[in-house]
Design an enzyme around this catalytic site. Structure first.
Site, mmCIF file in Angstrom:
data_model
loop_
_atom_site.group_PDB
_atom_site.id
_atom_site.type_symbol
_atom_site.label_atom_id
_atom_site.label_comp_id
_atom_site.label_asym_id
_atom_site.label_seq_id
_atom_site.Cartn_x
_atom_site.Cartn_y
_atom_site.Cartn_z
ATOM 1 N N ASP A 274 9.072 -18.541 49.981
ATOM 2 C CA ASP A 274 8.235 -18.026 48.913
ATOM 3 C C ASP A 274 7.674 -19.241 48.160
ATOM 4 O OD1 ASP A 274 6.977 -16.350 47.120
ATOM 5 O OD2 ASP A 274 8.717 -15.051 46.873
ATOM 6 N N GLU A 636 3.333 -4.315 34.441
ATOM 7 C CA GLU A 636 4.398 -4.436 35.439
ATOM 8 C C GLU A 636 3.875 -5.242 36.609
ATOM 9 O OE1 GLU A 636 5.619 -0.807 37.299
ATOM 10 O OE2 GLU A 636 3.586 -0.038 37.495
#
Length: 892
Positions: A274, A636
């Site tokens: 990542d 979010e």
């Protein structure tokens, strides 16, 4: 992966490279690796053997450098395709991943992924022609996200297929297969299931958080979807996560990367980190398991992480000189990476690669848009329909459309989104669908009091005295308003995503300007905070700027510095208005960039009461009220700088509907007009009040580019909803364990002992379905055998519709056993009165359980099978008992 999302999905940073190199597929074969007739492993060995150490190291970062002397062009491994090819110009935008999961339709997921890979190839083919080898234009797609959505507070749960390992596995395999294609020699694109493993928040501590999952939870919940996408879907890549597991960062965890992934599952592809995850080995306030970049890079490569999103692997050259890693170990990683590029056909003549001829006309096509609409229709979940209130009575003459999500582009897009060319907002979808009714609109409220939302069209008019909503937009094919406008039109609101895209034909995507003019009317006199969100890409060398005029006086000006500005959402500017009359308003926007960026949203931070009063006023004049409430990808999402009541860093601290939206619902209810609540969000909401008071409740998720059409068709009855919840909707925060607790105890429908608001697998229809004649191939099953289950499903209603037949296994009770487990599902279409026989074949793995030590086995005991339209406790189906004889341990 880390990517700071702006309002329009553009990068705050982007590791872009723009230098091209001549490819090796020119027809000349100076080296054996250029010979497409040789086996790939021989070609890869030959190529890597010709590289210097420095050249090898340059290939291990996501922005892999060109090697001109070998004819190797630069290549960026970072491309996004979660629910459409993202950040590279217009592409088909499907519903957010959690919405796709709500379809419970594996065939559809495969079609979606096939479409995404087709558009990725079209964009790549065109980019190569234009000598673009940049981030987001490659063929290595960092999707799907198959982490288990264990807690509704996680902001990135919207990117997943929900809380269930089996549902996630089936959808994940279908998506991987669709991305990679079915050619025997060449991959269409590379799929990258992520984030491996045990990753689901909190966002604020992901760079330092350690998870110690029990052996049972690891094998029973967190790993099955990864195993399936690797062993069944044959994913050619996997992304390791930020968090640590059992004290070791995921990208340095040999138990995951070596023992499970390569040894147990036979994975032969490459692993990518990542973004910045290897930095977390040594940077302050992270895992800090390594003293410096050299040790971190060596540790990650030796553990099996082949490429680094970031720059830490540039330290590998020094790591070799320090004896921390051998060049031979780096060769292993580099060979895996080039194997993928060869399997994609990137070094072969176009004539030999079937996907190399896919044209740009396949991108964002009408056929693909129709598939996006089909998906949005299937994703609709009907949660309540009191006395069959929906579909709306066609006699309704006036419909009030209200709420912060009724006219917000972000509420269609979600995060990690593609760029829609023709988005249909909910209010526009309803106006198009209900042509014979008067559709009134009011914003009603912000998402959260005190935070900005797009300035609504009701405050804007193209000229003094006009009743038309919006501003007059003049579009110029230059970044300085020179020349005549190429296009003049009325834009209902200033809320646009043009990331790497042209606003209109004849306007270059890399350089243009827009002038919006008209009037501004506010609901009450006073001070107002306005703000602009820009789709600014750092460090892409772009320029984004704007100037705002009110009553012909400049009130704001902003411009990004071309090389060093990281700004995207700009500071608010304040205006004072003494009345509610029309005031002259003008916004001038300039864009200039070599490739990325472009997009602008005009926001305001509105006072709550005047917006609520406007909404109540139009509701009182209407026959029915449709309220669009929920969440936003501005609240979010991934590691976000949001810290307000109910939200923290991209996650939520409260699963209730935000207070200002709840107050709006209650004020509208007081009018006495029937109310339909449409939820648009990426996660479960505790909407107990709406369940008790609204006539109907629909979960629409972030529904993609034509979401407004699908919602309107569902309310109208043209679309009979058949979606099912892929997550549990809990009744309150009190039902949730600590967010930081990764134990599955009392989590998800498999282990939760309480009563949820809406259960996993729940969803209503305008039809009714009945189950009968559930039969097993045998009432006694020997360990290792397959069990066949059959049942009849009948549409007993008066409308044609879709039903999802769900099969649950209820195992013998142990200290770690789940209450029930989804083990099969089929979405089927039934005409009114029609019956179908459904069949499920349960393999030994589907019949197995995981013990406390993490061993998976088929275990003797008394079991039951339930087949129905919801979970067993609802009684919406039939149960049959059977006995398993003997036992058989299964591989990891």
């Amino acid at each position: 992966m880390k990517f700071e999302r702006t309002r329009l999905g553009a990068a705050v940073f982007c590791l872009a490279t723009f230098l091209g190199a001549a490819g090796a597929a020119s027809g000349q074969q100076a080296f054996p690796f250029q010979n497409p007739n040789l086996p790939i492993d021989q070609r890869v060995d030959d190529l890597v053997s010709r590289m210097t150490l420095e050249e090898k190291v340059s290939q291990t970062v996501n922005g892999a450098a060109a090697i001109p002397r070998l004819g190797v062009p630069n290549y960026d491994w970072w491309s996004e395709g979660l629910h459409g090819i993202a950040r590279s110009g217009y592409a088909t935008v499907f519903p957010q991943a959690v919405g796709m999961a709500a379809t419970w339709d594996t065939d559809l997921l495969g079609q979606i992924a096939t479409t995404i890979s087709t558009e990725a190839r079209a964009k790549y083919n065109q980019a190569v022609k234009e000598n673009v080898h940049s981030i987001y234009y490659g063929l290595t797609i960092w999707s799907p996200n198959i982490n288990i959505f264990r807690d509704p507070r996680w902001g990135r749960g919207q990117e997943t297929y929900g809380e269930d390992p089996y549902l996630t596995s089936r959808l994940g395999v279908a998506f991987v297969e669709g991305l990679q294609g079915d050619n025997a020699k060449y991959l269409k694109t590379v799929a990258t299931p992520k984030h491996f493993a045990v990753h689901s928040g909190p966002e604020s501590s992901r760079h330092r958080f350690n998870v110690d999952p029990s052996p049972h939870d690891l094998e029973d919940t967190y790993l099955p979807a990864f195993r399936a996408t690797v062993t069944e879907g044959h994913a050619d890549s996997v992304m390791c996560a930020y968090n640590a597991i059992d004290g070791l960062p995921a990208c340095a965890n040999k138990n995951l990367l070596e023992e499970h992934l390569r040894k147990a599952w036979g994975f032969n592809g490459y692993v990518t980190s990542d973004c910045g995850a290897v930095d977390d080995f040594f940077m302050p306030k992270t895992h800090m398991t390594s003293p410096d970049a050299e040790h971190a890079a060596a540790t990650a490569v030796l553990a099996g992480t082949d490429t680094n999103c970031g720059n830490t692997y540039n330290a590998l050259t020094m790591a070799v000189s320090e004896g921390l890693i051998s060049e031979a170990a780096i060769d292993v990683a580099v060979k895996r990476l080039f194997t993928a590029r060869f399997r994609l056909g990137l070094f072969d003549p176009d004539a030999q690669v079937p996907y190399a001829s896919i044209p740009m006309s396949e991108d964002d096509s009408a056929l693909h848009r129709e598939l996006a609409l089909k998906t949005a229709r299937e994703a609709m979940v009907l949660l309540k329909n009191e006395n069959n209130f929906l579909p709306i009575d066609p006699k309704a003459k006036t419909i009030a459309v209200i709420g912060p999500n009724a006219a917000a582009l972000a509420a269609l897009e979600g995060n990690y989104n593609a760029v829609p060319s023709h988005p249909v907002l909910p209010v526009d979808g309803l106006r198009a669908e209900f042509k014979n009714a008067k559709v009134l609109y009011a914003q009603g409220s912000a998402y959260v009091e005190g935070l900005p939302v797009p300035l609504p069209r009701t405050t804007l008019h193209p000229s003094a005295g006009s009743t038309e909503e919006g501003l007059r937009g003049e579009y110029f094919a230059s970044a300085d308003f020179s020349g005549s406008p190429v296009l003049t039109r009325v834009d209902p609101q200033v809320d646009f995503d043009w990331n790497s895209a042209s606003p209109a034909p004849g306007i270059p995507a890399k350089s243009f300007s827009v002038r919006w003019s008209g009037t501004l009317e506010v609901p009450q006199p006073g001070d107002y905070a306005l703000s602009i969100t820009l789709a600014h890409c750092y460090p892409c060398g772009d320029y984004e700027g704007y100037t705002v005029y009110l009553d012909n006086k400049q009130v704001a000006e902003f411009g990004t510095a071309e090389k060093d500005s990281r700004e995207s959402t700009t500071p608010p500017f304040h205006v004072h208005l003494d009345d509610t009359k029309a005031h002259a308003f003008r916004l001038e926007y300039k864009h200039r960039a070599p490739l990325f960026g472009a997009g602008i949203t005009l926001n305001w931070t509105p006072p709550a009461q005047p917006l609520r009063d406007e909404a109540v006023k139009i509701a009182s004049r209407s026959d029915v009220v449709v309220v669009f409430v929920g969440l936003s990808p501005e609240l979010e999402g991934e590691e976000m700088p949001v810290h307000v009541e109910g939200f923290a860093g991209g996650d939520r601290t409260d699963i209730n509907l935000p207070a200002v939206q709840q107050q709006l619902l209650e004020a509208l209810q007081a009018t006495g007009k029937p109310m339909v609540v449409v939820l648009m969000n990426g996660s479960a909401l505790a909407v107990n009040w709406a369940q008790q008071n609204a006539k109907a409740v629909i979960e629409a998720w972030y529904p993609g580019e034509v979401g407004g059409t699908a919602i309107a068709e569902t309310i109208d009855g043209k679309n009979n909803p058949g979606g099912r919840l892929p997550v549990t909707f809990y009744a309150s925060n009190d039902q949730l364990p600590s967010f930081e607790d990764y134990s599955m105890k009392n989590r998800t429908y498999r282990y939760f002992h309480g009563t949820p608001l809406y259960g996993f697998g729940y969803g209503l229809s305008y039809s009714r379905f009945a189950y009968s004649d559930v039969k097993l191939s045998s009432k006694e099953v020997s360990a290792g055998d397959t069990l066949t289950v059959e049942a009849d499903v009948r549409n007993t209603g008066s409308r044609d519709g879709d039903e999802v037949a769900e099969l649950y296994l209820v195992p013998p009770k142990t200290d770690v056993s789940p209450i029930q487990e989804l083990k099969g599902f089929q979405r089927i279409h039934l005409a009114a009165g029609e019956s179908k026989r459904v069949e499920f074949k349960l393999s030994p793995r589907q019949l197995s359980e995981v013990d406390a030590q993490g061993r998976r086995s088929v275990t003797a005991g008394a079991y039951s099978i339930f087949v129905g339209g919801q979970q067993p406790a609802t009684g919406a189906g039939q149960s049959v008992e059977f006995t398993l004889r003997g036992s058989q341990e299964l591989p990891k």
